[in-house]
Motif scaffolding. Structure first.
Motif, PDB file in Angstrom:
ATOM      1  N   UNK A  35       0.846  -1.189   0.000  1.00  0.00           N
ATOM      2  CA  UNK A  35       0.000   0.000   0.000  1.00  0.00           C
ATOM      3  C   UNK A  35       0.884   1.241   0.000  1.00  0.00           C
ATOM      4  N   UNK A  45      -4.125   0.821  -2.344  1.00  0.00           N
ATOM      5  CA  UNK A  45      -3.640  -0.523  -2.632  1.00  0.00           C
ATOM      6  C   UNK A  45      -2.818  -0.525  -3.907  1.00  0.00           C
ATOM      7  N   UNK A  48      -0.998  -7.242  -4.719  1.00  0.00           N
ATOM      8  CA  UNK A  48      -0.868  -8.367  -3.810  1.00  0.00           C
ATOM      9  C   UNK A  48      -0.187  -9.523  -4.531  1.00  0.00           C
ATOM     10  N   UNK A  56      -3.637  -9.455  -7.415  1.00  0.00           N
ATOM     11  CA  UNK A  56      -4.471  -8.269  -7.594  1.00  0.00           C
ATOM     12  C   UNK A  56      -3.585  -7.058  -7.795  1.00  0.00           C
ATOM     13  N   UNK A  98      -7.263 -13.589  -0.258  1.00  0.00           N
ATOM     14  CA  UNK A  98      -8.714 -13.566  -0.227  1.00  0.00           C
ATOM     15  C   UNK A  98      -9.273 -13.814   1.164  1.00  0.00           C
TER      16      UNK A  98
END
Lengths: 114, 112
Positions: A35, A45, A48, A56, A98
């Protein structure tokens, strides 16, 4: 258990240079997120990584990239630095990707671009 | 897209005062909701969370209730201490839990 560690803690670069930041997640955590925190845009963000794959991605230009190693450590790279890249970069880890698992944050790397 | 709105600060209170920091959200479905705290020079620490409507998260005297009907997750504490001075962030986890979406943060200053 040791927490999330980030190195270096502080960094000063000049415009046009590139920079690499490092993040070591909590042992056993396989997901690492990055981040960017700035006074103007707040916390945003970046991306990931999970099991060495980017899962992501946020809305940042291609100058921002990252990778993850087999030991789950992650690096992010910013090329052709701009003044606006000055920020606190936070890394967070969690056991998996997730779901609602808590994300554990490191202390951050403060990047100053002159 | 998903978003979080929290009250602007700074909020300045005297020790032992009651604290409320408002947080509302816009999201697809029913996200999980979080409050994080950031002390000077440090990263974010999870303060509390709620994963479904009417859940109440609580920790260290702080509480927040997930209100689906008002899409809110207000943070409260009955009696603040000087050590509570920090920046507080309301956040939601997007559908699938892929990322956190944060509010702008509220600076809390507690005076003795």
């Amino acid at each position: 258990k040791a927490g999330v560690t980030q190195t270096p803690r502080y960094l000063i670069k000049t415009r046009g240079q590139q920079v690499t930041l490092s993040c070591s997640p909590i042992s056993g955590h396989r997901s690492v997120s990055w981040y960017q925190q700035t006074p103007g845009q707040g916390l945003q963000f970046l991306f990931e990584y999970f099991s060495e794959t980017q899962r992501n991605k946020g809305n940042f230009p291609g100058r921002f990239s990252g990778r993850q190693f087999s030991n789950s450590r992650s690096e992010m790279n910013v090329s052709t630095l701009e003044l606006g890249d000055s920020a606190l970069y936070l890394c967070a880890s969690r056991p998996t990707s997730g779901g609602n698992a808590e994300q554990f944050f490191g202390p951050g790397t403060r990047l100053t671009v002159l | 897209g998903d978003s979080v709105t929290q009250m602007e600060g700074p909020v300045t209170l005297s020790e032992e005062a009651f604290l409320t920091i408002n947080c509302t959200y816009t999201a697809t479905g029913y996200p999980s909701l979080f409050w994080y705290v950031q002390y000077p020079g440090e990263g974010l620490q999870l303060l509390l969370k709620a994963t479904k409507a009417d859940d109440k998260g609580s920790n260290k005297g702080f509480e927040a209730t997930y209100r689906k009907e008002t899409t809110s997750f207000h943070l409260e504490k009955g009696s603040v201490q000087v050590s509570d001075s920090a920046v507080y962030f309301c956040a939601l986890s997007d559908l699938g839990g892929n990322k956190l979406v944060f509010g702008a943060g509220t600076i809390l200053r507690v005076k003795s």
